[in-house]
Write a protein that holds these residues in place. Structure first.
Motif, PDB file in Angstrom:
ATOM      1  N   ILE A  25       0.840  -1.209   0.000  1.00 21.67           N
ATOM      2  CA  ILE A  25       0.000   0.000   0.000  1.00 21.67           C
ATOM      3  C   ILE A  25       0.873   1.256   0.000  1.00 21.67           C
ATOM      4  O   ILE A  25       0.574   2.237  -0.705  1.00 21.67           O
ATOM      5  N   VAL A  26       1.956   1.229   0.757  1.00 24.24           N
ATOM      6  CA  VAL A  26       2.846   2.393   0.841  1.00 24.24           C
ATOM      7  C   VAL A  26       3.417   2.746  -0.524  1.00 24.24           C
ATOM      8  O   VAL A  26       3.405   3.918  -0.948  1.00 24.24           O
ATOM      9  N   VAL A  27       3.924   1.733  -1.254  1.00 28.29           N
ATOM     10  CA  VAL A  27       4.537   2.039  -2.554  1.00 28.29           C
ATOM     11  C   VAL A  27       3.492   2.395  -3.610  1.00 28.29           C
ATOM     12  O   VAL A  27       3.835   2.999  -4.635  1.00 28.29           O
ATOM     13  N   GLN A  28       2.233   2.023  -3.377  1.00 29.02           N
ATOM     14  CA  GLN A  28       1.176   2.440  -4.300  1.00 29.02           C
ATOM     15  C   GLN A  28       0.765   3.889  -4.054  1.00 29.02           C
ATOM     16  O   GLN A  28       0.516   4.646  -4.993  1.00 29.02           O
ATOM     17  N   ILE A  29       0.703   4.259  -2.781  1.00 26.53           N
ATOM     18  CA  ILE A  29       0.318   5.634  -2.441  1.00 26.53           C
ATOM     19  C   ILE A  29       1.483   6.601  -2.673  1.00 26.53           C
ATOM     20  O   ILE A  29       1.296   7.713  -3.172  1.00 26.53           O
ATOM     21  N   LEU A  30       2.692   6.144  -2.303  1.00 20.68           N
ATOM     22  CA  LEU A  30       3.896   6.976  -2.457  1.00 20.68           C
ATOM     23  C   LEU A  30       4.910   6.229  -3.330  1.00 20.68           C
ATOM     24  O   LEU A  30       5.800   5.553  -2.819  1.00 20.68           O
ATOM     25  N   PRO A  31       4.789   6.319  -4.638  1.00 20.83           N
ATOM     26  CA  PRO A  31       5.709   5.599  -5.537  1.00 20.83           C
ATOM     27  C   PRO A  31       7.183   5.914  -5.286  1.00 20.83           C
ATOM     28  O   PRO A  31       8.050   5.068  -5.487  1.00 20.83           O
ATOM     29  N   SER A  32       7.461   7.114  -4.807  1.00 21.04           N
ATOM     30  CA  SER A  32       8.857   7.484  -4.546  1.00 21.04           C
ATOM     31  C   SER A  32       9.466   6.660  -3.416  1.00 21.04           C
ATOM     32  O   SER A  32      10.691   6.544  -3.314  1.00 21.04           O
ATOM     33  N   ALA A  33       8.615   6.070  -2.569  1.00 21.01           N
ATOM     34  CA  ALA A  33       9.121   5.251  -1.460  1.00 21.01           C
ATOM     35  C   ALA A  33       9.811   3.994  -1.964  1.00 21.01           C
ATOM     36  O   ALA A  33      10.630   3.407  -1.252  1.00 21.01           O
ATOM     37  N   LEU A  34       9.492   3.581  -3.189  1.00 19.47           N
ATOM     38  CA  LEU A  34      10.091   2.367  -3.741  1.00 19.47           C
ATOM     39  C   LEU A  34      11.610   2.478  -3.826  1.00 19.47           C
ATOM     40  O   LEU A  34      12.327   1.490  -3.604  1.00 19.47           O
ATOM     41  N   SER A  35      12.109   3.660  -4.120  1.00 20.01           N
ATOM     42  CA  SER A  35      13.556   3.829  -4.243  1.00 20.01           C
ATOM     43  C   SER A  35      14.272   3.719  -2.904  1.00 20.01           C
ATOM     44  O   SER A  35      15.487   3.535  -2.853  1.00 20.01           O
ATOM     45  N   TYR A  36      13.517   3.805  -1.806  1.00 15.62           N
ATOM     46  CA  TYR A  36      14.100   3.662  -0.470  1.00 15.62           C
ATOM     47  C   TYR A  36      13.872   2.280   0.120  1.00 15.62           C
ATOM     48  O   TYR A  36      14.622   1.858   1.010  1.00 15.62           O
ATOM     49  N   LEU A  37      12.848   1.583  -0.356  1.00 13.30           N
ATOM     50  CA  LEU A  37      12.497   0.278   0.214  1.00 13.30           C
ATOM     51  C   LEU A  37      12.977  -0.894  -0.629  1.00 13.30           C
ATOM     52  O   LEU A  37      13.393  -1.923  -0.089  1.00 13.30           O
ATOM     53  N   ALA A  38      12.914  -0.762  -1.953  1.00 15.33           N
ATOM     54  CA  ALA A  38      13.331  -1.857  -2.841  1.00 15.33           C
ATOM     55  C   ALA A  38      14.850  -1.895  -2.964  1.00 15.33           C
ATOM     56  O   ALA A  38      15.552  -0.931  -2.632  1.00 15.33           O
ATOM     57  N   LEU A  39      15.343  -3.026  -3.446  1.00 13.18           N
ATOM     58  CA  LEU A  39      16.782  -3.183  -3.676  1.00 13.18           C
ATOM     59  C   LEU A  39      17.123  -2.608  -5.052  1.00 13.18           C
ATOM     60  O   LEU A  39      16.794  -3.187  -6.080  1.00 13.18           O
ATOM     61  N   ILE A  40      17.780  -1.452  -5.056  1.00 13.69           N
ATOM     62  CA  ILE A  40      18.277  -0.834  -6.287  1.00 13.69           C
ATOM     63  C   ILE A  40      19.798  -0.823  -6.164  1.00 13.69           C
ATOM     64  O   ILE A  40      20.350  -0.014  -5.407  1.00 13.69           O
ATOM     65  N   PRO A  41      20.491  -1.743  -6.835  1.00 19.99           N
ATOM     66  CA  PRO A  41      21.931  -1.927  -6.610  1.00 19.99           C
ATOM     67  C   PRO A  41      22.761  -0.652  -6.623  1.00 19.99           C
ATOM     68  O   PRO A  41      23.685  -0.503  -5.823  1.00 19.99           O
TER      69      PRO A  41
END
Length: 302
Positions: A25-41
């Protein structure tokens, strides 16, 4: 019994399911949060916490549904046998190490191909831990027949790996999930094979032949797999195998250990199968009581 199948989930699994759904839900509401939560090498060095958070962040609704259902049902089976503390430890270790190996793989692929997609593709999801859970099912109830698939439980991890590999040939973003599934399966096996503590024997792991690395492969491939697996086992665990424990009287050498042999491993599997049978029996009993109560209520009203 069908209705009871959807009850009895553990409190810990329910809590983790809330985390998975909440992360989605967080990454759907705040897409920018994905860059802090997901693994981006490319960003992992400053944002090292994503080695942990990536496993609990589902980017798609399908991933969130599958991961939540898998966690609840597999956790319902494994947690009562392992214990809540060991279950949580397994999740943390497998999730973290899977992220570490996926990070190393992505960096290696970038240096080999020079494609920046390997540096900036967001990788996340609970599929690595779910793959490890399947290895746990293989360990505790290998000969349990799955009526739906007409397949023994010991082949579940291999089947999941095979299907994921086949699907990867028809999808463009296989890098985002296939390494996670592969490393989740392998590290789940490493943990259960060498690291999981057994309070009843004060030893670690499951050294039985039925849980060897080659047991993930068809019988005709095992003569080829066994020598290769033995070489890697000696490289990774050779020093540990030469250690002796004078306090407990165990010798970790070529001789068979009390409580760490195929007989003990077989006992653990029997306990797992017994726990499963008791759970199913209790569910059938509860379902029967509910049926009796529902039949009794109209009679009482009359």
């Amino acid at each position: 019994m069908t209705s009871n199948m959807y009850t009895g989930f553990t409190r810990l699994c329910k809590g983790l399911a809330v985390v998975l759904v909440g992360g989605h839900i967080v990454v759907q509401i705040l897409p920018s949060a994905l860059s802090y939560l997901a693994l981006i090498p490319a960003k992992t060095i400053p944002f090292a916490w994503n080695l942990i958070t990536a496993g609990y962040t589902e980017q798609t609704v399908y991933g969130a549904i599958i991961s939540t259902i898998g966690l609840l049902f597999l956790g319902k089976l494994l947690e009562p046998i392992w214990g809540s503390r060991e279950f949580l430890k397994f999740i943390f270790v497998v999730n973290f190490l899977t992220s570490v190996f996926v990070f190393i793989t992505a960096i290696s692929l970038y240096y080999i191909t020079r494609l920046e997609i390997y540096l900036y593709m967001p990788i996340s999801g609970f599929q690595g831990v779910l793959s490890g859970f399947l290895v746990g099912v293989k360990q505790i109830m290998p000969d349990q027949e799955l009526s739906i698939l007409k397949l023994k439980a010991k082949w579940l991890p291999s089947l999941a790996l095979l299907l994921s590999t086949v699907i990867s040939f028809f999808t463009a973003d296989s890098v985002s999930y296939l390494p996670t599934i592969v490393f989740g399966t392998y590290l789940g096996w490493i943990y259960l094979r060498y690291w999981q503590k057994k309070p009843e024997t004060k030893l670690k792991g499951d050294p039985s032949d039925e849980f060897s690395f080659s047991s993930f492969f068809p019988e005709f491939l095992r003569p080829v797999i066994d020598p290769i697996a033995t070489i890697f086992e000696r490289l990774l665990c050779g020093r540990r195998s030469d250690i002796s424990n004078e306090e407990t009287g165990y010798t970790l050498g070529g001789s068979t250990l009390p409580g760490s042999d195929p007989i003990e491993a077989s006992r653990r599997r029997e306990r797992g199968a017994r726990a499963l049978e008791e759970r199913l029996a209790s569910e059938r009993l509860a379902a029967g009581k509910k049926a009796e109560e529902s039949e009794r209520d109209p009679t009482d009203n009359v």
